[in-house]
Design a protein around this motif. Sequence first.
Motif: not given
Length: 210
Positions: A155-160
């Motif tokens: 993490a963090p993860f982006g929306p894609q």
Amino acid sequence: MDEYLEGFLEDWGEPTQRIEADEAVLAQLAPSVPPLLINYWRHLGFSVFKDGLMSLCNPLEWKPLIDEWIKGTELEQLDVFIPVMKGVYGEFELLGIHYGFSPLLMTLDGGFIGDREYPECSLETCIKSLFMIQPDKFFPSTDREDFLDVFHRHAPFGPQEMLGYVPALPLGGSRDYAKLQKVDAFAYLSMLRQITGELKGVMEYADIYK
């Protein structure tokens, strides 16, 4: 802001990555999706919550991929579906925009979970119920602590972005959380659909506990 939207923010907190829903995008979606959903997107955007555990989907971006997974399945006969939420583990909460079906697409397992019976509630109530979903829904049901270790490591993860097994399960990969890597969700899920055989189809929720 209605009580369901307030409850959603109480459960999920403010976005960890705020992505506004452009009014031009909402105008493009408005003729084909319920007004309540447009209102929720206007408040929440297509944002990322809890460092990417869940992201709200822009259907204009994600529907072509979801259509790849739905094609040829029972879902095609039930409704027209759009993705509303994406979990970091590659699962999608879908919404049938005519009748309010809300199946869960589990890409890593190659199947859907949902009800075959037409919802008895109104479409607006079905949308509100979808936004009552709890963060726990996006964790695997087993070995949660091990999964959390992997999640926080990437993490963090982006929306894609998402967590995917490398190699993918249909290519001989093992369901070992140590094999999970941060991957581009579009590329990974498109590849995964190409190598995944016939999907398991829609199951009644009760079937899980048999």
